[in-house]
Design a protein around this motif. Structure first.
Motif, PDB file in Angstrom:
ATOM      1  N   VAL A   1       0.834  -1.201   0.000  1.00 22.36           N
ATOM      2  CA  VAL A   1       0.000   0.000   0.000  1.00 22.36           C
ATOM      3  C   VAL A   1       0.877   1.262   0.000  1.00 22.36           C
ATOM      4  CG1 VAL A   1      -1.667   1.313   1.400  1.00 22.36           C
ATOM      5  CG2 VAL A   1      -1.969  -1.138   1.065  1.00 22.36           C
ATOM      6  N   CYS A   2       2.049   1.182   0.627  1.00 26.97           N
ATOM      7  CA  CYS A   2       2.943   2.346   0.691  1.00 26.97           C
ATOM      8  C   CYS A   2       3.238   2.914  -0.699  1.00 26.97           C
ATOM      9  CB  CYS A   2       4.274   1.974   1.342  1.00 26.97           C
ATOM     10  SG  CYS A   2       4.129   1.430   3.048  1.00 26.97           S
TER      11      CYS A   2
ATOM     12  N   CYS B   1       0.362   4.979  -1.597  1.00 24.52           N
ATOM     13  CA  CYS B   1       0.286   6.062  -0.608  1.00 24.52           C
ATOM     14  C   CYS B   1       1.288   7.166  -0.949  1.00 24.52           C
ATOM     15  CB  CYS B   1       0.602   5.471   0.760  1.00 24.52           C
ATOM     16  SG  CYS B   1       0.162   6.496   2.142  1.00 24.52           S
ATOM     17  N   THR B   2       2.518   6.747  -1.215  1.00 23.24           N
ATOM     18  CA  THR B   2       3.567   7.713  -1.522  1.00 23.24           C
ATOM     19  C   THR B   2       3.253   8.438  -2.826  1.00 23.24           C
ATOM     20  OG1 THR B   2       5.068   6.149  -0.491  1.00 23.24           O
ATOM     21  CG2 THR B   2       6.069   7.994  -1.630  1.00 23.24           C
TER      22      THR B   2
ATOM     23  N   CYS C   1       3.646   9.933   5.427  1.00 25.78           N
ATOM     24  CA  CYS C   1       3.506   8.637   6.104  1.00 25.78           C
ATOM     25  C   CYS C   1       2.917   8.810   7.506  1.00 25.78           C
ATOM     26  CB  CYS C   1       4.858   7.945   6.193  1.00 25.78           C
ATOM     27  SG  CYS C   1       4.745   6.322   6.961  1.00 25.78           S
ATOM     28  N   LEU C   2       1.896   8.007   7.816  1.00 27.66           N
ATOM     29  CA  LEU C   2       1.247   8.089   9.118  1.00 27.66           C
ATOM     30  C   LEU C   2       2.168   7.621  10.238  1.00 27.66           C
ATOM     31  CD1 LEU C   2      -2.375   6.833   8.386  1.00 27.66           C
ATOM     32  CD2 LEU C   2      -1.432   9.126   8.208  1.00 27.66           C
ATOM     33  N   LEU C   3       3.061   6.679   9.931  1.00 31.10           N
ATOM     34  CA  LEU C   3       3.978   6.202  10.961  1.00 31.10           C
ATOM     35  C   LEU C   3       4.776   7.373  11.525  1.00 31.10           C
ATOM     36  CD1 LEU C   3       5.404   2.957   9.297  1.00 31.10           C
ATOM     37  CD2 LEU C   3       3.782   3.075  11.195  1.00 31.10           C
TER      38      LEU C   3
ATOM     39  N   CYS D   1       0.111   2.224  11.262  1.00 30.78           N
ATOM     40  CA  CYS D   1      -0.331   1.890   9.914  1.00 30.78           C
ATOM     41  C   CYS D   1       0.289   0.569   9.469  1.00 30.78           C
ATOM     42  CB  CYS D   1       0.083   3.000   8.959  1.00 30.78           C
ATOM     43  SG  CYS D   1      -0.524   2.744   7.288  1.00 30.78           S
TER      44      CYS D   1
ATOM     45  N   GLY E   1       0.258  -0.399   6.282  1.00 28.68           N
ATOM     46  CA  GLY E   1       0.450  -0.300   4.832  1.00 28.68           C
ATOM     47  C   GLY E   1       1.686  -0.991   4.299  1.00 28.68           C
ATOM     48  N   SER E   2       2.745  -1.030   5.061  1.00 26.26           N
ATOM     49  CA  SER E   2       4.006  -1.562   4.549  1.00 26.26           C
ATOM     50  C   SER E   2       3.994  -3.078   4.389  1.00 26.26           C
ATOM     51  CB  SER E   2       5.168  -1.139   5.450  1.00 26.26           C
ATOM     52  OG  SER E   2       4.908  -1.553   6.768  1.00 26.26           O
TER      53      SER E   2
ATOM     54  N   PRO F   1      -5.007   5.896   4.467  1.00 27.21           N
ATOM     55  CA  PRO F   1      -3.991   6.869   4.881  1.00 27.21           C
ATOM     56  C   PRO F   1      -4.240   8.262   4.298  1.00 27.21           C
ATOM     57  CG  PRO F   1      -2.936   4.819   4.235  1.00 27.21           C
ATOM     58  CD  PRO F   1      -4.391   4.678   3.896  1.00 27.21           C
TER      59      PRO F   1
ATOM     60  N   ARG G   1       9.313   2.871  -0.595  1.00 32.02           N
ATOM     61  CA  ARG G   1       9.303   4.320  -0.379  1.00 32.02           C
ATOM     62  C   ARG G   1      10.648   4.968  -0.716  1.00 32.02           C
ATOM     63  NH1 ARG G   1       5.571   7.202   2.326  1.00 32.02           N
ATOM     64  NH2 ARG G   1       6.903   8.378   3.720  1.00 32.02           N
TER      65      ARG G   1
HETATM   66  S1  SF4 Z   1       3.045   2.966   6.337  1.00 32.87           S
HETATM   67 FE1  SF4 Z   1       0.905   3.625   5.871  1.00 32.87          FE
HETATM   68  S2  SF4 Z   1       0.935   5.877   5.823  1.00 32.87           S
HETATM   69 FE2  SF4 Z   1       3.092   5.145   5.710  1.00 32.87          FE
HETATM   70  S3  SF4 Z   1       3.499   5.115   3.478  1.00 32.87           S
HETATM   71 FE3  SF4 Z   1       2.843   3.044   4.082  1.00 32.87          FE
HETATM   72  S4  SF4 Z   1       0.602   3.047   3.720  1.00 32.87           S
HETATM   73 FE4  SF4 Z   1       1.266   5.181   3.706  1.00 32.87          FE
END
Ligand code: SF4
Ligand SMILES: Cc1cc2nc3c(=O)[nH]c(=O)nc-3n(C[C@H](O)[C@H](O)[C@H](O)COP(=O)(O)OP(=O)(O)OC[C@H]3O[C@@H](n4cnc5c(N)ncnc54)[C@H](O)[C@@H]3O)c2cc1C
Ligand code: SF4
Ligand code: FES
Lengths: 259, 276, 346
Positions: A164-165, A168-169, A175-177, A183, A185-186, A197, C244
């Motif tokens: 999901v990251c 999201c990015t 990032c919510l973390l 989260c 997402g990772s 997010p 990321r």
């Molecule tokens: S950990 Fe959650 S908020 Fe952070 S980039 Fe991944 S999905 Fe997005």
């Protein structure tokens, strides 16, 4: 000829069927490419002759098993839709404790109206062969339409292999973390365009996991952002508690002894 | 570097021949402009709405197939190929290319050639064989070594028969991993075909194409036989999304195989990580 | 043009934005929640001249995160016709730090070498860039000084030093001079201001303590010596394969390509979107074989690409020291620490 499709529902909130109905703007187009023969949420007629069955919900009652097997026997393609059908979903949260114990607690010992339950709430794949899965709680309407399009074209739907990251990015969501929000997402599978997010709500991994989840590192990520590793385990139980799904993370993320 | 658009051209399928239940042979109208590929190059083929993927040229225009056409052998394996392999003559594919490095053939002249094709690897190597046979007097001895999992999976059987009948021009050697009744040919891995081969080590060039597992074993054997590293040519498969040296999916240690390959000599790539 | 340094009173920034908006879509760093993002700016919006690096890098304007390559439409003859989107308004990027200027040069070098893409080079040519000098490290993970990008002033038509009070602007291109003339800001900096600037620049390195003990040019050889897998495995244990680090990197260029279509399949688009070598599936072919399997190999690949393959191919190290990947990695895998370890290795 338009393929005949049918929708069925087992233990669930039927929210995924509602998602399908919510595609109003493309409903006429959808009906021009498929013929819907069975859809309890939307129509009275029932047809037993269908090519593609979309099935939501997890198996929770003894009757469910035979009913699903019958659907499987009739459908050429069986597609599980939603977290309940694909993963067991929130229904599987109850699997950690005996049904009788839960029934006693929830219904305060009353028997009237309490239906017989399977020992475990389980995903469709625990009983029949599932051809494709459209994940999510609820399913994403765009992803649903893309899957329908692939199936009627005669090929397999695309399933993103990544986290999901990534989505999201690419949406530019910070990032919510980094704000100390737990989260998932990772480790979670993309496809929802990271909608939670984007609205400040942590990912709950309702779509299960991406191809190579690293649960030890998830605990580490929580820890580095001021949260406990145990919290990661608690979060993972929401949608990913069905026996086989749970096995993927259970060893890697310590849960507190209480759970 | 000349810049290129990623818009494909509609190209009509002229003929379709299944080789078995999942491998389908297509003869396709070539793109109109500048389609003069060399052996080892590839095209990007797509169906709008489904996706795009690289495919080797199993025959180049005018080399065993009509001018203005080319051929491909496509295996049904996933999202895009499920649909391509259902198409019929008269249907349309969307094609761009050719892409990949152009390897000059002059350098192979005078040389003996060994071509090792595992499974689908025969698709690209078929255009190598045709190039060599089209200029037969410029090459020494030619050996074509073909391996398949089972006799049913042997591809281009008509070509193999025709070539086998031209013993003076090309020596065809076949092997299968596992046979059924009725197969009186050789059983064993493709390297076993190298066993009886007498080669003039300095004057021999080998071309390899096949599944990932094949390369390491064949290379080891060929080097042990004394072939030179710069005479061992590999066509390497990688995920490719553009063919333009942009998307990066095809990288090996910073080298972009869609443009610096897929045909490379072992000498050029042997120091790279995970190359074979 | 090197010595053309002019004064731009802070309040004239608005006229600069206004002037640029006539020819460009003007973007600058704007704070969104806890993060800085490149965002459209209009006159009247305060332009941040002290922001600590955006999450997403400026390459998003040259190679957008999701970009439509073409639209298609099935005609009456059953064949698809293709149409490229109309060219967009060129961008003016205001306040680009040295690290990101360096990244734009890397992007240019990549496109000038072996890449045949048609879209990015034109955007690099048409855009307008105003660079901005940094006085303190943006992030705890920044090591721009070590990577030589702190002093980077090009490619930028204008380059700004905020010395408190007035802004000093160096004009570096004819286009830059034209813009400065149009906003009536061609008063040369005073000798006092130039002295102040020189002094600031002389003491600046003190604010940027050295993080690496070796020159970035050494990286390629150090990495070659660091083939040992132990280093990569130990660090990769912490990697989530979330991607990321690739996506926030200003010098990454990799793309995925995919199709979208209407239900009947008659209309749709082919798009490309950012991906990277840490994203699952990146190096896998049909049939399931992955040519670079495992997190350790993938992490190693990312570091080698930045520190070795890119300098070898493009003549520039692929890491600018901006600190984004380490900052935004959920487990803070730090390329700076990895470089340090690699440089230390015998
Ligand atoms: S950990 Fe959650 S908020 Fe952070 S980039 Fe991944 S999905 Fe997005
Ligand atoms: C240079 C080259 C030559 C090739 N020649 C042939 C050939 O002659 N015949 C043949 O049948 N196959 C060939 N292939 C492999 C062919 O590209 C894949 O079979 C094809 O990509 C499968 O796509 P799919 O959508 O059906 O499969 P899926 O597994 O569903 O693919 C999903 C996605 O991954 C991408 N993808 C998967 N595998 C590959 C891959 N190997 N390369 C690039 N992208 C990939 C596809 O673009 C697709 O979007 C070649 C590959 C390369 C790199
Ligand atoms: S950001 Fe960190 S965890 Fe995510 S892929 Fe990169 S190194 Fe791994
Ligand atoms: S296929 Fe895109 S860079 Fe090689």
């Amino acid at each position: 000829m338009r393929p005949r499709v049918a929708f069925f529902s087992f233990g669930s909130c039927e929210g995924c069927q509602l998602q399908v109905l919510s595609v109003e703007d493309v409903l006429p187009e959808l009906l021009s490419v498929v013929e819907v023969v069975n859809f309890r949420e939307a129509m009275d007629d029932r047809g037993d002759d269908y090519d593609i069955a979309f099935v939501e919900g997890s198996l929770v009652k003894p009757d469910d098993v035979a009913e699903l097997q019958q659907i499987r026997a009739r459908a050429k393609i069986l597609v599980a839709i939603g977290a309940c059908a694909c993963l067991g979903g929130v229904n599987a949260m109850r699997n950690r404790r005996p049904v009788t114990e839960l029934a006693r607690e929830v219904y305060d010992g009353r028997q009237d109206g309490v239906f017989a339950a399977l020992p475990d709430a389980s995903p469709l794949s625990s009983v029949v062969q599932v051809n494709y899965e459209i994940r999510g709680c609820p399913i994403d309407r765009i992803e649903f339409l893309e899957a329908v399009r692939s199936l009627i074209a005669g090929t397999v739907p695309y399933v993103p292999p990544f986290a999901v990251c990534v989505e999201c990015t690419l949406r530019g969501t910070p990032c919510l973390l980094e704000r100390g929000i737990p989260c998932l997402g990772s480790v979670a599978r993309a496809g929802c365009n990271a909608v939670c997010p984007a609205y400040g709500a942590p990912c709950e991994a309702c779509r299960g996991f991406h191809e190579v989840p690293n649960f030890e590192a998830l605990g580490e990520a929580f820890f580095r952002h001021g949260m406990t590793r145990t919290l990661a385990a608690e979060k993972l139980q929401l949608f990913n508690n069905y026996r086989e799904v749970r096995e993927a993370w259970e060893q890697a993320v310590p849960s507190s002894s209480a759970t | 570097m000349p810049q290129v658009s990623m818009i494909p051209e509609a190209c009509r399928i002229l003929a379709v021949t299944p080789h078995n239940s999942r491998d389908i042979h297509f003869v396709v109208e070539a793109p109109k402009q500048g389609f003069t590929p060399e052996p080892g190059q590839f095209v990007m083929v797509s169906l709008p709405g489904i996706g795009e993927a690289p495919f080797s040229l199993a025959a180049l225009p005018g080399e065993g197939t009509a001018e203005g056409t080319f051929e491909m052998l496509i295996r049904r394996i996933g999202r895009l190929t499920n649909l391509i392999t259902q198409l019929k003559a008269g249907d349309v594919l969307y094609v761009r290319g050719p892409y990949g490095r152009r390897v000059e053939w002059d350098q192979f002249e005078e040389s003996n050639l060994i071509l090792l094709a595992g499974g689908l690897g025969l698709a690209p190597l078929r255009s190598f064989v045709r190039r060599a046979l089209g200029r037969r007097d410029r090459f020494g001895r030619i050996d074509l070594l073909v391996g398949a999992r089972s006799p049913d999976e042997l591809l281009f059987r008509t070509d193999l028969l025709v070539w086998a009948s031209r013993q003076d021009d090309v020596h065809v050697h076949l092997t299968v991993d596992a046979a059924r009744e009725g197969w009186d040919g050789r059983i064993g891995v493709i390297t076993s075909l190298l066993d009886g081969l007498a080669v003039d080590t300095a004057g021999t060039t080998a071309f390899l194409c096949g599944p990932p597992v094949m390369y390491r074993h064949c290379l080891r054997r060929l080097l042990a036989m004394g072939l030179y590293e710069h005479n061992l040519w590999l066509t390497l498969e990688r995920r490719m999304k553009c063919g333009l040296g942009l998307c990066g999916n095809c990288q090996v240690d910073g080298h972009y195989l869609c443009s610096e390959g897929p045909l490379v000599s072992y000498r050029e790539v042997r120091h790279l990580r995970d190359v074979v | 043009m090197d010595n053309e340094i002019y004064r731009l009173p802070r309040e004239r920034l608005d006229s600069l934005i206004e002037r640029l908006a006539r020819d460009y879509r003007v973007v600058g760093p704007v704070k969104q929640g806890a993060t800085w993002m490149w965002t459209d700016v209009r006159p009247g919006m305060p332009l941040a001249l002290d922001y600590p690096t955006t999450m997403l890098p400026p390459r998003q304007f040259f190679a957008p995160m999701r970009e439509t390559l073409f639209r298609y439409h099935r005609g009456d003859d059953g064949r698809f016709a293709f149409e490229e989107p109309a060219g967009e308004r060129p961008f003016a990027l205001l306040g680009v730090h040295g690290c990101d200027l360096t990244a734009l040069r890397v992007l240019r070098a990549f496109h000038e070498s072996s890449c045949r893409d048609r879209l990015v080079p034109g955007r690099l040519d048409r855009s307008f860039v105003m660079g901005l000098a940094c006085w303190t490290p943006c992030l705890p993970e920044s090591f721009c000084r070590d990577m030589g990008s702190l002093e980077s002033e090009s490619p930028a038509s204008l380059y700004v030093w905020d010395i408190g009070g007035v802004l000093l602007v160096k004009v570096q291109t004819a286009r830059g001079r034209e813009i400065m003339r149009d906003v009536g800001a061609l008063d040369a900096a005073t000798p006092d201001e130039l002295v102040a600037l020189r002094k600031r620049l002389r003491t600046r390195p003190e604010a940027f303590p050295a993080q690496l003990q070796f020159a970035p040019e050494k990286l390629a050889t150090s990495l070659k010596a660091a083939e040992s897998d132990i280093l990569w495995e130990a660090t990769a244990d912490r990697c989530l394969s979330c991607g990321r680090c690739n996506l926030v990197c200003p010098t990454c260029t990799c793309f995925d390509v995919g199709d979208q279509a209407s239900l009947s399949g008659g209309d749709g688009t082919r798009t490309r979107s950012w991906t990277g070598c840490q994203v699952p599936g990146f190096s896998r072919v049909a049939g399931g074989h992955d040519f670079r399997p495992g997190r350790a190999q993938q992490l190693r690949y990312r570091i080698f690409r930045k520190g070795k393959y890119m300098p070898e191919r493009y003549g520039m190290v692929g890491c600018t020291g901006c600190g984004r990947c380490a900052t935004h990695c959920p487990t803070h895998i730090s390329i700076r620490e990895i470089f340090l370890q690699v440089g230390r290795a015998p």
